[in-house]
Structure formats: C-alpha cells, structure tokens
Design an enzyme around this catalytic site. Structure first.
Site, PDB file in Angstrom:
ATOM      1  N   PRO A 211       0.841  -1.209   0.000  1.00 30.33           N
ATOM      2  CA  PRO A 211       0.000   0.000   0.000  1.00 30.33           C
ATOM      3  C   PRO A 211       0.876   1.258   0.000  1.00 30.33           C
ATOM      4  O   PRO A 211       1.294   1.746   1.051  1.00 30.33           O
ATOM      5  CB  PRO A 211      -0.814  -0.137   1.295  1.00 30.33           C
ATOM      6  N   ASP A 387       5.761   2.386   2.479  1.00 27.93           N
ATOM      7  CA  ASP A 387       4.908   1.213   2.707  1.00 27.93           C
ATOM      8  C   ASP A 387       4.053   1.492   3.946  1.00 27.93           C
ATOM      9  O   ASP A 387       4.571   1.536   5.070  1.00 27.93           O
ATOM     10  CB  ASP A 387       5.796  -0.013   2.923  1.00 27.93           C
ATOM     11  N   HIS A 388       2.747   1.693   3.731  1.00 24.74           N
ATOM     12  CA  HIS A 388       1.869   2.099   4.832  1.00 24.74           C
ATOM     13  C   HIS A 388       1.685   0.999   5.868  1.00 24.74           C
ATOM     14  O   HIS A 388       1.211   1.262   6.986  1.00 24.74           O
ATOM     15  CB  HIS A 388       0.506   2.528   4.285  1.00 24.74           C
ATOM     16  N   ARG A 389       2.088  -0.225   5.567  1.00 26.63           N
ATOM     17  CA  ARG A 389       1.960  -1.308   6.554  1.00 26.63           C
ATOM     18  C   ARG A 389       2.921  -1.107   7.718  1.00 26.63           C
ATOM     19  O   ARG A 389       2.640  -1.545   8.845  1.00 26.63           O
ATOM     20  CB  ARG A 389       2.235  -2.660   5.888  1.00 26.63           C
ATOM     21  N   ILE A 390       4.076  -0.466   7.444  1.00 28.39           N
ATOM     22  CA  ILE A 390       5.086  -0.336   8.495  1.00 28.39           C
ATOM     23  C   ILE A 390       5.481   1.122   8.764  1.00 28.39           C
ATOM     24  O   ILE A 390       6.141   1.403   9.770  1.00 28.39           O
ATOM     25  CB  ILE A 390       6.360  -1.142   8.148  1.00 28.39           C
TER      26      ILE A 390
END
Length: 415
Positions: A211, A387-390
């Site tokens: 994402p 990376d919007h996950r991290i």
C-alpha cells in the site's frame, strides 16, 4: 546453473568461453550468465576437462539444473547424461511459450537462438555466429555483424568484439532491418530480456501488494550548490554530484529515523542495523540497482567514489550479485531528464524509496531584511514512497522533513 544472489531463480547463458573438451582450472571464466540483475561471469568450480555441455547460448534454465560437467582424468560422463533426466530438465526450462506470436529461427552451429518476427527469415548461410549480447549491442550501434571478426570460440562474435568495433568508429550497417525506419516496419512481438522480465514481475508485485503513499517536499539547494562548486574547484579530478549529497543526506536521515530503514517481514517490522542504499541506474537491458553498503559510516567522498565505480560497471553489466543485493532503502534520480516531479515504485523488501526530480532555478518568496522578497533560487522536489503497513503517514512526512534539513544545511554532510 549456480545461484548468484539470494533472489536468483534462473539464469540465461549468454555465451560459452570454453568449448567441449577444453581443459579448465578452478576459477577460470568459462562463460557469461545473465541473471535477473546483471551479467556475471561463470567460473569453473573445479579443474578438469569441460564436457557434456547441455545448453546453448540464449537458453534459460533454473538454478540447480545441470548445464555441463567438469571431468577429472579418467572420469566419464554420468549414465544418461545428455539424454536422460538432466537433459530433459534443461530443455524443459528453455522451451518457448507456445502462445507466443514469435517463433524461433533455427540455430546454426555456435550461434544462439534468436526470436524473430513472423515473416521471411534469412538463410542459415547468411547468419553470423554471435552471442545475444553482441547482437543487441551491434543493433543499438547500427553495426553490421558481417563486417566484424569474432574472438570467441569458433570465431563467434562476442560483446568485446562489438564494443571494440564501435569504439574504433566502424561503419554502421546500411539497409538492414535493425536500422530500417520504424514507420516502414510491421507490428512485431519481441521477447523481453531476462532482466526486463524480472523487473516487470517485481514492480508489478510491489505495486499490487504494497500500500504505497507519497509525500513530496520542495528543497532549497542554494547552499548545497555553492558548497558543491567550492569542493569541486578544490578537487576537480573527483567531482561530486548532487546525487552524492542526496545519498549521504538520506543515510543520515535514516540514521536519525531508523524506523524508515525497515522492511515488512511476514507481519512484522524488521528494522535494519546497517544503512544500505540502492541507487537506481539505467542499463541497456532496463534498470538495475547497485547498492552502496553502510552509507551511514562512510564519508561523502567515499560514497561518491563508490557510486562512480558502481555506475561505470553497471553500464557494461559487470556488477557482482553482492553489489546488487541487500538494499534497505532506495533512490531513483531523474534529475538529468528535466523532470518536475515523479513518484517511484518501492523496491521490495525496502519500506521506502525517494524519487529525485530536476534542480531548477525558479522565483521563490523568501524572508528578507525588509520582509518578504522575491528571489531566484535553486529548488528541487523530492517525493518519498512509503509502505503504509510499516510506516504511517506522519512518520513519512517527518522523515522527508529530516531529509530536507540535511540537504538545506549541507555542511552537516561533511562530518
């Protein structure tokens, strides 16, 4: 097929430099292999006689698939070698896609398999024995292979022959398909090189699974440009580029914001101890990413020298797998193309990448002694992809601010 890098799954044999029956010593270069990242030398793992060659130049096989044998005195090839399971595995991995609209032209002795468009083909007597890399370089340079002499096995034309002819000013070919005006050509289906195919797969996977979000900052480079000019005047034999400053600034920003120097690891956040920055570089086959290791521990000059060396060897596909792997952060710089702004696709498994645009002289409003004033200054836009996950939005924004701080106060980069 040896494994030359953590991510390597298959390799394409570009050429054999030794032929069946030749004596070889351990460490001798016996061929060249195109991996997903670069062209690397195939060295003999032992001493003996090369025998039982299973694949021809141009064929692609998976890691671990037998491609040849090295025999010691008195040894013979294993039972079934050449017509048993090992041969079938090699042939299966190199089998062309039946759905492709291209077809394979018959390969003559010592030549590689070449995909050609549907239509009349040249007779075998007209074909020239040359490696795939040599053919591509000759086509780009407009050189007629028939006019060149080969130094490879059996007189085969290899990369060094074409580059030597190009540097000596050989006459470009005339009237050949490679230089025919594009408007007169019919539609064709071309097969991607191994590097292009792997790049396509990985960028698509990154864009589909990560994402992405983007943060753009505009950076004032007036002080950096002045410092660079002064340093280059002092040492004109080793000039610094703006990109060298950007790499060093990124390293210090990552040191200050270590959670950006991270990767998504199966649902966990992996923060890396070393700052290894990949610097995207265009090569004839597509795009590659040489990695400057431990940037946070190197001086600006050390980084500049290493980037210069990596870039020069990248252009001739002479980087090792180690120099192309292990990045924790990446930089894509299009400043030389007069680009106002762009965003880059994250290079997995990195958590972020920055896209550097062209530094331009533009009018800007600044605070002067008598209030706001209009000045012409050097400005540059940089866009971070995260990376919007991290890395959440606020963290990405803070990092871009820290990066801007180092670039606008360039003396901080000299420590």
């Amino acid at each position: 097929m040896p494994k030359m890098g953590d991510a390597m799954e298959e390799g394409t044999l570009l050429e054999w430099l030794k032929k069946d029956g030749d004596s070889v010593k351990a460490g001798d270069t016996i061929g060249n292999i195109q991996t997903d990242k670069a062209t690397v030398e195939l060295t003999a793992p032992g001493s003996g006689v090369l025998g039982g060659v299973l694949i021809a130049p141009g064929e692609t096989v998976g890691v671990g698939i037998p491609i040849a044998a090295i025999l010691k005195p008195g040894e013979s090839l294993p039972e079934g070698w050449g017509n048993g399971e090992s041969k079938q595995a090699a042939e299966a991995s190199a089998k062309p896609d039946e759905k492709s609209e291209s077809r394979e032209a018959p390969a003559d002795d010592g030549s590689s398999r070449v995909l050609v468009a549907d239509g009349p083909t040249a007779s075998s007597s007209e074909r020239v024995a040359a490696s795939p890399l040599a053919r591509r370089i000759a086509a780009e340079a407009g050189l007629d292979l028939k006019s060149l002499s080969g130094s490879g096995p059996g007189g085969r034309i290899v990369e060094r022959d074409v580059r030597s002819a190009a540097e000596s000013g050989a006459t470009p070919s005339q009237g050949t398909a490679s230089v025919e005006p594009l408007a007169r050509l019919e539609d064709r289906v071309a097969t991607l090189t191994n590097l292009q195919r792997i790049t396509a797969q990985r960028t698509a996977q990154s864009k589909q699974t990560i994402p992405h979000y983007y943060v753009t900052v505009e950076i004032d480079l007036e002080r950096l440009v002045a410092l660079r000019e002064a340093m280059n005047e002092e040492n004109p034999d080793a000039k610094l580029s703006i990109n060298d400053f950007i790499v060093k600034a990124s390293a210090l920003a990552l040191q200050e914001q270590p959670h950006i120097n991270a990767s998504w690891d199966d649902g966990k956040l992996r923060m890396h101890a070393s700052v290894n920055i990949g610097v995207a570089a265009a090569v004839p086959d597509g795009l590659t990413l040489p990695v400057v290791k431990n940037c946070d521990r190197k001086s600006l000059r050390q980084i500049a020298n290493e980037i210069r060396d990596l870039a020069s060897r990248a252009k001739v596909n002479r980087l090792t797998p180690e120099e192309l792997s292990g990045s924790t952060f990446s930089i894509s710089n299009m400043g030389m193309f007069d680009i106002e702004n762009f965003s880059a696709i994250i290079n997995q498994p990195n958590g972020a990448i920055i896209a550097v645009s062209t530094a331009k002289r533009i009018p800007v409003v600044v605070d002067g002694d008598e209030g706001e004033e209009l000045e012409v200054r050097t400005q540059m836009k940089v866009t971070g992809s995260f990376d919007h996950r991290i890395i959440n939005g606020a963290e990405g924004a803070v990092f871009m601010g820290v990066l801007r701080k180092f670039l606008e106060s360039p003396t901080l980069l000299l420590s």
